[in-house]
Design a protein around this motif. Structure first.
Motif, PDB file in Angstrom:
ATOM      1  N   GLU A 264       0.883  -1.267  -0.057  1.00 11.72           N
ATOM      2  CA  GLU A 264       0.047   0.055   0.062  1.00 11.72           C
ATOM      3  C   GLU A 264       0.911   1.343  -0.053  1.00 11.72           C
ATOM      4  O   GLU A 264       1.856   1.157   0.392  1.00 11.72           O
ATOM      5  N   THR A 265       0.207   2.305  -0.519  1.00 17.34           N
ATOM      6  CA  THR A 265       0.874   3.800  -0.549  1.00 17.34           C
ATOM      7  C   THR A 265      -0.030   4.720   0.134  1.00 17.34           C
ATOM      8  O   THR A 265      -1.401   4.432   0.102  1.00 17.34           O
ATOM      9  N   GLU A 266       0.520   5.335   1.013  1.00 16.98           N
ATOM     10  CA  GLU A 266      -0.550   6.489   2.001  1.00 16.98           C
ATOM     11  C   GLU A 266       0.193   7.742   2.209  1.00 16.98           C
ATOM     12  O   GLU A 266       1.208   7.952   2.023  1.00 16.98           O
ATOM     13  N   LEU A 267      -1.011   8.514   1.663  1.00 15.38           N
ATOM     14  CA  LEU A 267      -0.541  10.206   1.736  1.00 15.38           C
ATOM     15  C   LEU A 267      -1.394  10.768   2.708  1.00 15.38           C
ATOM     16  O   LEU A 267      -2.797  10.402   2.774  1.00 15.38           O
ATOM     17  N   ALA A 268      -0.880  11.544   3.835  1.00  9.92           N
ATOM     18  CA  ALA A 268      -1.901  11.901   5.182  1.00  9.92           C
ATOM     19  C   ALA A 268      -1.542  13.434   5.353  1.00  9.92           C
ATOM     20  O   ALA A 268      -0.488  14.011   5.106  1.00  9.92           O
ATOM     21  N   LEU A 269      -2.735  14.090   5.832  1.00 10.99           N
ATOM     22  CA  LEU A 269      -2.578  15.330   6.086  1.00 10.99           C
ATOM     23  C   LEU A 269      -2.918  15.307   7.503  1.00 10.99           C
ATOM     24  O   LEU A 269      -3.929  14.987   8.024  1.00 10.99           O
ATOM     25  N   ASP A 270      -2.097  16.021   8.622  1.00  2.91           N
ATOM     26  CA  ASP A 270      -2.400  16.206   9.632  1.00  2.91           C
ATOM     27  C   ASP A 270      -2.893  17.422  10.108  1.00  2.91           C
ATOM     28  O   ASP A 270      -2.154  18.571   9.855  1.00  2.91           O
ATOM     29  N   TRP A 271      -3.818  17.766  10.977  1.00  3.87           N
ATOM     30  CA  TRP A 271      -4.513  18.921  11.326  1.00  3.87           C
ATOM     31  C   TRP A 271      -4.714  18.773  12.775  1.00  3.87           C
ATOM     32  O   TRP A 271      -5.991  18.330  13.169  1.00  3.87           O
ATOM     33  N   ARG A 272      -4.155  19.534  13.865  1.00  8.50           N
ATOM     34  CA  ARG A 272      -4.224  19.217  15.252  1.00  8.50           C
ATOM     35  C   ARG A 272      -4.228  17.911  15.604  1.00  8.50           C
ATOM     36  O   ARG A 272      -3.524  17.055  15.446  1.00  8.50           O
ATOM     37  N   ARG A 273      -5.670  17.379  15.913  1.00  7.09           N
ATOM     38  CA  ARG A 273      -5.848  16.006  16.518  1.00  7.09           C
ATOM     39  C   ARG A 273      -6.537  15.159  15.442  1.00  7.09           C
ATOM     40  O   ARG A 273      -6.840  13.863  15.495  1.00  7.09           O
ATOM     41  N   HIS A 274      -6.475  15.703  14.160  1.00  9.32           N
ATOM     42  CA  HIS A 274      -7.364  15.133  13.074  1.00  9.32           C
ATOM     43  C   HIS A 274      -6.198  14.700  12.083  1.00  9.32           C
ATOM     44  O   HIS A 274      -5.091  15.275  11.839  1.00  9.32           O
ATOM     45  N   ARG A 275      -6.398  13.619  11.489  1.00  6.65           N
ATOM     46  CA  ARG A 275      -5.537  12.884  10.273  1.00  6.65           C
ATOM     47  C   ARG A 275      -6.580  12.623   8.961  1.00  6.65           C
ATOM     48  O   ARG A 275      -7.611  11.927   9.198  1.00  6.65           O
ATOM     49  N   LEU A 276      -6.375  13.080   7.998  1.00  4.37           N
ATOM     50  CA  LEU A 276      -6.893  12.809   6.684  1.00  4.37           C
ATOM     51  C   LEU A 276      -6.055  12.024   5.820  1.00  4.37           C
ATOM     52  O   LEU A 276      -5.124  12.618   5.492  1.00  4.37           O
ATOM     53  N   SER A 277      -6.354  10.697   5.617  1.00  4.18           N
ATOM     54  CA  SER A 277      -5.154   9.937   4.658  1.00  4.18           C
ATOM     55  C   SER A 277      -5.841   9.167   3.631  1.00  4.18           C
ATOM     56  O   SER A 277      -7.166   8.797   3.783  1.00  4.18           O
ATOM     57  N   PHE A 278      -5.220   9.207   2.604  1.00  2.00           N
ATOM     58  CA  PHE A 278      -5.189   8.568   1.456  1.00  2.00           C
ATOM     59  C   PHE A 278      -4.581   7.280   1.218  1.00  2.00           C
ATOM     60  O   PHE A 278      -3.315   7.557   0.941  1.00  2.00           O
ATOM     61  N   GLU A 279      -5.109   5.973   1.247  1.00  4.04           N
ATOM     62  CA  GLU A 279      -4.142   4.820   1.033  1.00  4.04           C
ATOM     63  C   GLU A 279      -4.642   4.196  -0.328  1.00  4.04           C
ATOM     64  O   GLU A 279      -5.997   3.893  -0.414  1.00  4.04           O
ATOM     65  N   LEU A 280      -4.035   3.760  -1.168  1.00  2.00           N
ATOM     66  CA  LEU A 280      -4.218   3.033  -2.307  1.00  2.00           C
ATOM     67  C   LEU A 280      -3.549   1.514  -1.995  1.00  2.00           C
ATOM     68  O   LEU A 280      -2.318   1.329  -1.798  1.00  2.00           O
ATOM     69  N   GLU A 281      -4.363   0.598  -1.911  1.00  2.00           N
ATOM     70  CA  GLU A 281      -3.983  -0.787  -1.338  1.00  2.00           C
ATOM     71  C   GLU A 281      -4.162  -1.573  -2.764  1.00  2.00           C
ATOM     72  O   GLU A 281      -4.993  -1.504  -3.358  1.00  2.00           O
ATOM     73  N   ASN A 282      -3.664  -2.688  -2.601  1.00  2.00           N
ATOM     74  CA  ASN A 282      -3.623  -3.683  -3.798  1.00  2.00           C
ATOM     75  C   ASN A 282      -4.931  -4.713  -3.282  1.00  2.00           C
ATOM     76  O   ASN A 282      -5.030  -5.150  -2.045  1.00  2.00           O
ATOM     77  N   PRO A 283      -5.568  -5.055  -4.286  1.00  2.00           N
ATOM     78  CA  PRO A 283      -5.632  -4.730  -5.772  1.00  2.00           C
ATOM     79  C   PRO A 283      -6.515  -3.557  -6.061  1.00  2.00           C
ATOM     80  O   PRO A 283      -7.516  -3.671  -6.195  1.00  2.00           O
ATOM     81  N   MET A 284      -5.671  -2.393  -5.861  1.00  2.00           N
ATOM     82  CA  MET A 284      -6.523  -1.019  -6.775  1.00  2.00           C
ATOM     83  C   MET A 284      -7.679  -0.773  -5.727  1.00  2.00           C
ATOM     84  O   MET A 284      -8.724  -0.431  -6.239  1.00  2.00           O
ATOM     85  N   ARG A 289      -9.550   7.954   4.720  1.00  2.00           N
ATOM     86  CA  ARG A 289      -9.712   7.691   6.362  1.00  2.00           C
ATOM     87  C   ARG A 289      -9.578   8.708   7.130  1.00  2.00           C
ATOM     88  O   ARG A 289      -8.426   9.600   6.724  1.00  2.00           O
ATOM     89  N   HIS A 290     -10.408   9.119   7.836  1.00  2.00           N
ATOM     90  CA  HIS A 290     -10.373  10.444   8.801  1.00  2.00           C
ATOM     91  C   HIS A 290     -10.314   9.761   9.943  1.00  2.00           C
ATOM     92  O   HIS A 290     -11.375   9.010  10.441  1.00  2.00           O
ATOM     93  N   VAL A 291      -9.431  10.182  11.177  1.00  2.00           N
ATOM     94  CA  VAL A 291      -9.286   9.558  12.353  1.00  2.00           C
ATOM     95  C   VAL A 291      -8.935  10.837  13.309  1.00  2.00           C
ATOM     96  O   VAL A 291      -8.650  11.843  12.885  1.00  2.00           O
ATOM     97  N   VAL A 292      -9.245  10.545  14.783  1.00  2.00           N
ATOM     98  CA  VAL A 292      -9.149  11.430  15.629  1.00  2.00           C
ATOM     99  C   VAL A 292      -7.960  11.006  16.442  1.00  2.00           C
ATOM    100  O   VAL A 292      -8.267   9.815  17.146  1.00  2.00           O
ATOM    101  N   LYS A 293      -6.875  11.645  16.643  1.00  2.00           N
ATOM    102  CA  LYS A 293      -5.655  10.731  17.311  1.00  2.00           C
ATOM    103  C   LYS A 293      -6.040  11.266  18.776  1.00  2.00           C
ATOM    104  O   LYS A 293      -6.479  12.190  19.263  1.00  2.00           O
ATOM    105  N   ASP A 294      -5.270  10.144  19.456  1.00  2.00           N
ATOM    106  CA  ASP A 294      -5.192  10.146  20.917  1.00  2.00           C
ATOM    107  C   ASP A 294      -4.518  11.473  21.148  1.00  2.00           C
ATOM    108  O   ASP A 294      -3.283  11.809  20.700  1.00  2.00           O
ATOM    109  N   ARG A 295      -4.563  12.144  22.342  1.00  2.00           N
ATOM    110  CA  ARG A 295      -3.873  13.525  22.890  1.00  2.00           C
ATOM    111  C   ARG A 295      -2.411  12.793  23.198  1.00  2.00           C
ATOM    112  O   ARG A 295      -1.727  13.937  22.976  1.00  2.00           O
TER     113      ARG A 295
END
Length: 336
Positions: A264-284, A289-295
């Motif tokens: 897989e390949t992942e590109l992520a943007l962090d903003w405060r406790r949030h993360r927006l990530s784009f994951e390209l997994e096999n097979p295509m 993903r939007h997650v709220v990170k632990d403090r």
């Protein structure tokens, strides 16, 4: 720090010299430099100290060109609006407004690229009735950022003012506003020793540039006066957006991350406790993903980032579109 103040003085001198032939804008040009020396909420105070001295010198040089009827309409609402802007500094980070103002100043780029147009002496008959509103807007923005500069120069042009009248009338409009702001900044604890030294460096630079502007301003054609103003606005806009963008990035811990693994390949943007990530997994299969990170969890390791809750948007050639929510169960200490 000494080198920083010397650089501030040199840049301020150039900025006020440019301001002399463009009708304003020195504060907006100096603002990004001040942002590297002072805390964000102290920048407006230093700018107001320096530009107050600049306004005094310009009033002395161009006193006969002041349009007092404009000043009498402009100032009354500008003063309470400036107080509102200063109060807002304690509530909202100035970087956000600086970014929007920089974007607004970039609107001068089409005017700059349009080139020379024949000067018009036609006055806007309705302009005088809008002066109180313009004064209120200028006061509020000036209280929040410390400078207005070129934002309202187009309004002065539409009133049919000559270049010396613009310089003189703007100085008369600004002087009382800046003095009131400096007093309010001091009351709200936004002036310390470093801020005062920075303001004095700007003030001395303003006096140096004002000493030569009287002799040179009448050599500048009116159309060039406007073009220089548009160019200074664009420069100030780019500088403000770059500085504000950096401040917003630091304040909100904004980061862009990239990770590549065998499956897989992942590109992520962090903003405060949030993360927006784009994951390209096999097979295509694409996962957004939007997650709220632990403090209390560091996020330097992208693949191992832990999250407390979030959702995943899936785009799969075989399964189509679907969303899967998830929540990590709370961790419990191991029994003794």
């Amino acid at each position: 720090m000494v080198f920083a103040f010397i650089a501030l003085f040199i840049i301020s001198t150039v900025a006020f010299a440019l301001s002399a032939v463009s009708g304003g804008g020195a504060g907006l040009i100096v603002m990004p430099v001040l942002g590297l020396i002072l805390a964000a909420d102290h920048v407006p105070a230093a700018l107001s100290i320096g530009t107050a001295v600049s306004s005094v010198s310009r009033i002395a040089l161009f006193f006969k060109a002041i349009r007092w009827q404009i000043t009498m309409r402009f100032v009354p609402l500008a003063l309470p609006a400036a107080w509102g802007g200063i109060v807002l500094i304690k509530q909202i980070q100035p970087a956000y407004l600086d970014f929007l103002l920089g974007l607004f100043l970039l609107g001068n780029l089409p005017l700059l690229l349009r080139g020379h147009k024949r000067d018009s002496n036609v006055r806007d008959a309705d302009g005088m009735r809008w002066l109180p509103i313009v004064g209120a807007l200028a006061g509020f923005i000036s209280g929040f950022t410390g400078a207005v500069g070129l934002l309202f120069n187009g309004f002065y042009h539409r009133l049919g003012l000559r270049k010396d009248e613009i310089v003189a009338t703007r100085a008369a409009n600004d002087i009382l506003l800046h003095l009131v702001k400096v007093a309010l900044y001091a009351i709200y604890g936004l002036i310390d020793q470093t801020t005062l030294v920075a303001g004095l460096a700007i003030a001395i630079a303003a006096l140096v540039s004002s000493a030569v502007m009287k002799a040179w301003l009448h050599h500048v054609p009116d159309h060039l006066f406007r073009q220089i103003g548009h160019g200074a606005a664009v420069i100030a806009g780019v500088s403000m957006m770059v500085l504000a963008g950096h401040q917003i990035t630091v304040q909100n811990n904004v980061r862009i991350r990239y990770a590549q693994r065998t499956d897989e390949t992942e590109l992520a943007l962090d903003w405060r406790r949030h993360r927006l990530s784009f994951e390209l997994e096999n097979p295509m299969e694409l996962e957004i993903r939007h997650v709220v990170k632990d403090r209390d969890v560091a996020t330097d390791d992208l693949p191992r980032m832990r999250s407390s809750s979030g959702s995943i948007f899936h785009l799969s050639p075989s399964r189509g579109l679907y969303i899967t929510p998830f929540r990590r169960p709370p961790s419990h200490p191991a029994p003794v």
